[in-house]
Design an enzyme around this catalytic site. Sequence first.
Site, PDB file in Angstrom:
ATOM      1  N   PHE A 277      -6.381  -0.321  -2.134  1.00 48.60           N
ATOM      2  CA  PHE A 277      -5.323  -1.215  -1.668  1.00 48.60           C
ATOM      3  C   PHE A 277      -5.839  -2.667  -1.571  1.00 48.60           C
ATOM      4  O   PHE A 277      -5.584  -3.364  -0.580  1.00 48.60           O
ATOM      5  CB  PHE A 277      -4.764  -0.777  -0.302  1.00 48.60           C
ATOM      6  CG  PHE A 277      -4.008   0.528  -0.317  1.00 48.60           C
ATOM      7  CD1 PHE A 277      -3.556   1.087  -1.506  1.00 48.60           C
ATOM      8  CD2 PHE A 277      -3.712   1.200   0.862  1.00 48.60           C
ATOM      9  CE1 PHE A 277      -2.848   2.292  -1.533  1.00 48.60           C
ATOM     10  CE2 PHE A 277      -2.998   2.394   0.856  1.00 48.60           C
ATOM     11  CZ  PHE A 277      -2.573   2.940  -0.334  1.00 48.60           C
TER      12      PHE A 277
ATOM     13  N   GLY B 100      -2.978  -4.683  -1.012  1.00 49.22           N
ATOM     14  CA  GLY B 100      -2.086  -4.189   0.029  1.00 49.22           C
ATOM     15  C   GLY B 100      -1.445  -2.855  -0.307  1.00 49.22           C
ATOM     16  O   GLY B 100      -0.725  -2.294   0.505  1.00 49.22           O
TER      17      GLY B 100
ATOM     18  N   TYR C 119      -3.302  12.335  -8.750  1.00 48.20           N
ATOM     19  CA  TYR C 119      -2.296  11.327  -9.110  1.00 48.20           C
ATOM     20  C   TYR C 119      -1.335  11.936 -10.128  1.00 48.20           C
ATOM     21  O   TYR C 119      -1.651  12.076 -11.299  1.00 48.20           O
ATOM     22  CB  TYR C 119      -2.949  10.069  -9.679  1.00 48.20           C
ATOM     23  CG  TYR C 119      -3.860   9.341  -8.708  1.00 48.20           C
ATOM     24  CD1 TYR C 119      -3.774   9.555  -7.334  1.00 48.20           C
ATOM     25  CD2 TYR C 119      -4.803   8.427  -9.164  1.00 48.20           C
ATOM     26  CE1 TYR C 119      -4.608   8.890  -6.446  1.00 48.20           C
ATOM     27  CE2 TYR C 119      -5.629   7.755  -8.286  1.00 48.20           C
ATOM     28  CZ  TYR C 119      -5.534   7.988  -6.934  1.00 48.20           C
ATOM     29  OH  TYR C 119      -6.367   7.339  -6.060  1.00 48.20           O
TER      30      TYR C 119
HETATM   31  N1  LIG Z   1      -9.475   6.707  -2.178  1.00 54.47           N
HETATM   32  C1  LIG Z   1      -8.223   6.684  -1.809  1.00 54.47           C
HETATM   33  O1  LIG Z   1      -7.813   7.390  -0.882  1.00 54.47           O
HETATM   34  C2  LIG Z   1      -7.285   5.780  -2.543  1.00 54.47           C
HETATM   35  C3  LIG Z   1      -6.022   5.499  -1.979  1.00 54.47           C
HETATM   36  C4  LIG Z   1      -5.190   4.623  -2.655  1.00 54.47           C
HETATM   37  C5  LIG Z   1      -5.583   4.049  -3.850  1.00 54.47           C
HETATM   38  N2  LIG Z   1      -6.795   4.352  -4.400  1.00 54.47           N
HETATM   39  C6  LIG Z   1      -7.243   3.717  -5.659  1.00 54.47           C
HETATM   40  O2  LIG Z   1      -7.194   2.307  -5.477  1.00 54.47           O
HETATM   41  C7  LIG Z   1      -6.487   1.699  -6.565  1.00 54.47           C
HETATM   42  C8  LIG Z   1      -5.835   0.423  -6.085  1.00 54.47           C
HETATM   43  O3  LIG Z   1      -4.858   0.711  -5.120  1.00 54.47           O
HETATM   44  P1  LIG Z   1      -3.296   0.572  -5.378  1.00 54.47           P
HETATM   45  O4  LIG Z   1      -3.023   0.509  -6.826  1.00 54.47           O
HETATM   46  O5  LIG Z   1      -2.629   1.652  -4.627  1.00 54.47           O
HETATM   47  O6  LIG Z   1      -2.930  -0.757  -4.633  1.00 54.47           O
HETATM   48  P2  LIG Z   1      -3.171  -2.321  -4.938  1.00 54.47           P
HETATM   49  O7  LIG Z   1      -4.113  -2.490  -6.063  1.00 54.47           O
HETATM   50  O8  LIG Z   1      -3.485  -2.941  -3.642  1.00 54.47           O
HETATM   51  O9  LIG Z   1      -1.713  -2.796  -5.323  1.00 54.47           O
HETATM   52  C9  LIG Z   1      -1.002  -2.269  -6.380  1.00 54.47           C
HETATM   53  C10 LIG Z   1       0.408  -2.849  -6.308  1.00 54.47           C
HETATM   54  O10 LIG Z   1       0.357  -4.240  -6.567  1.00 54.47           O
HETATM   55  C11 LIG Z   1       1.232  -4.567  -7.631  1.00 54.47           C
HETATM   56  N3  LIG Z   1       0.585  -5.607  -8.427  1.00 54.47           N
HETATM   57  C12 LIG Z   1      -0.635  -5.566  -9.012  1.00 54.47           C
HETATM   58  N4  LIG Z   1      -0.899  -6.726  -9.642  1.00 54.47           N
HETATM   59  C13 LIG Z   1       0.178  -7.526  -9.451  1.00 54.47           C
HETATM   60  C14 LIG Z   1       0.508  -8.842  -9.852  1.00 54.47           C
HETATM   61  N5  LIG Z   1      -0.341  -9.584 -10.578  1.00 54.47           N
HETATM   62  N6  LIG Z   1       1.714  -9.349  -9.480  1.00 54.47           N
HETATM   63  C15 LIG Z   1       2.575  -8.621  -8.743  1.00 54.47           C
HETATM   64  N7  LIG Z   1       2.318  -7.365  -8.339  1.00 54.47           N
HETATM   65  C16 LIG Z   1       1.132  -6.821  -8.680  1.00 54.47           C
HETATM   66  C17 LIG Z   1       1.432  -3.300  -8.414  1.00 54.47           C
HETATM   67  O11 LIG Z   1       2.709  -3.301  -9.024  1.00 54.47           O
HETATM   68  P3  LIG Z   1       2.861  -3.294 -10.637  1.00 54.47           P
HETATM   69  O12 LIG Z   1       2.589  -1.908 -11.089  1.00 54.47           O
HETATM   70  O13 LIG Z   1       4.281  -3.729 -10.832  1.00 54.47           O
HETATM   71  O14 LIG Z   1       1.879  -4.288 -11.166  1.00 54.47           O
HETATM   72  C18 LIG Z   1       1.343  -2.246  -7.328  1.00 54.47           C
HETATM   73  O15 LIG Z   1       2.592  -2.052  -6.719  1.00 54.47           O
HETATM   74  C19 LIG Z   1      -5.521   2.786  -7.021  1.00 54.47           C
HETATM   75  O16 LIG Z   1      -5.061   2.555  -8.333  1.00 54.47           O
HETATM   76  C20 LIG Z   1      -6.381   4.027  -6.866  1.00 54.47           C
HETATM   77  O17 LIG Z   1      -7.163   4.200  -8.037  1.00 54.47           O
HETATM   78  C21 LIG Z   1      -7.652   5.190  -3.735  1.00 54.47           C
END
Ligand SMILES: NC(=O)c1ccc[n+]([C@@H]2O[C@H](COP(=O)([O-])OP(=O)(O)OC[C@H]3O[C@@H](n4cnc5c(N)ncnc54)[C@H](OP(=O)(O)O)[C@@H]3O)[C@@H](O)[C@H]2O)c1
Length: 288
Positions: free
Chosen positions: A213, A216, A64
């Site tokens: 995700f 999403g 990251y």
């Molecule tokens: N193993 C893998 O291959 C893999 C792949 C992807 C991700 N991951 C891990 O999974 C974690 C979660 O995934 P992710 O962060 O990509 O996706 P997510 O948690 O599904 O969504 C994050 C998105 O949602 C928004 N968001 C979060 N809370 C919100 C709220 N209360 N209101 C409005 N928007 C909101 C964030 O924007 P803001 O920043 O503006 O809040 C960001 O754009 C990652 O941080 C990572 O550690 C692992």
Amino acid sequence: MVSTSLPGGTWTLGDLTVTRFGYGAMQLAGPWVMGPPADHGGALAVLRAAVELGITHIDTSEAYGPHVTNQLIREALHPYPDSLHIVTKVGANRDQQGGWPPARDPESLRRSVHENLETLGLDVLDLVNLRLGDAAGPQPGSVAEAFETLVGLQQQGLIRHLGVSNATPEQVAEAQAIAPIVCVQNMYNLAHRQDDELIDALAEEGIAYVPFFPLGGFSPLQSSVLSTVAARLEATPMSVALAWLLRRSPNILLIPGTSSTTHLRENIAGAALPLSDDDLTELDKIGR
Ligand SMILES: NC(=O)c1ccc[n+]([C@@H]2O[C@H](COP(=O)([O-])OP(=O)(O)OC[C@H]3O[C@@H](n4cnc5c(N)ncnc54)[C@H](OP(=O)(O)O)[C@@H]3O)[C@@H](O)[C@H]2O)c1
């Protein structure tokens, strides 16, 4: 002492107790997870708020940024409280275009484990996930050589626990035949239910399932059913999505990502939203 005031209480990963409500640090890096954040101080504030609010599980990766989120975690939180457990992953690099090329040969994995130790400022990594597949999702193929490499590093005392990520059920089973795993981290949310059977099987074995995700990811969850249920409950769709995951199975650990302290607080409050059996039945239709 681990707080249980967060929604969902706690879960045990091997011998490590973590809050089921965790934090995913990926969104702290720059756009498309490349480079530094626009707001360095804001990123540090989110990490410190997560720990102050009682979160004891932070998910990260050396990929990251690359290096960026690990360095932010170290700057914000080192020396780490004993209760805090940082989960990282290895198995992918970054290229000039921001892609995630696989890096699962033994030399790359060894280098990545040492880089994670250095950037996080740790002597031992609590939990390392072997990231498999590619950006399109899990791909079939043997994990033996890569997983055995991590087992070797575990035997050297550099890793406490192992997991797999972006894995097929067959790869989960293959890894388990080599050495114990404590979690699987795959894409899963209200609209993407491909791992339903795997989640239930892992729950029986006491192994955590950590959906990435959960909201999403880069394309926020959109569903008319979700919007209807959220409006009825006077909640946001994100709150409903997180509360549903906590209800879906006791072995699900949340790592929603955010770069905003306000969103972090909203997500913690939202995950505590009570869902009735009728709500669950309606929400169940989204991904089926
Ligand atoms: N193993 C893998 O291959 C893999 C792949 C992807 C991700 N991951 C891990 O999974 C974690 C979660 O995934 P992710 O962060 O990509 O996706 P997510 O948690 O599904 O969504 C994050 C998105 O949602 C928004 N968001 C979060 N809370 C919100 C709220 N209360 N209101 C409005 N928007 C909101 C964030 O924007 P803001 O920043 O503006 O809040 C960001 O754009 C990652 O941080 C990572 O550690 C692992």
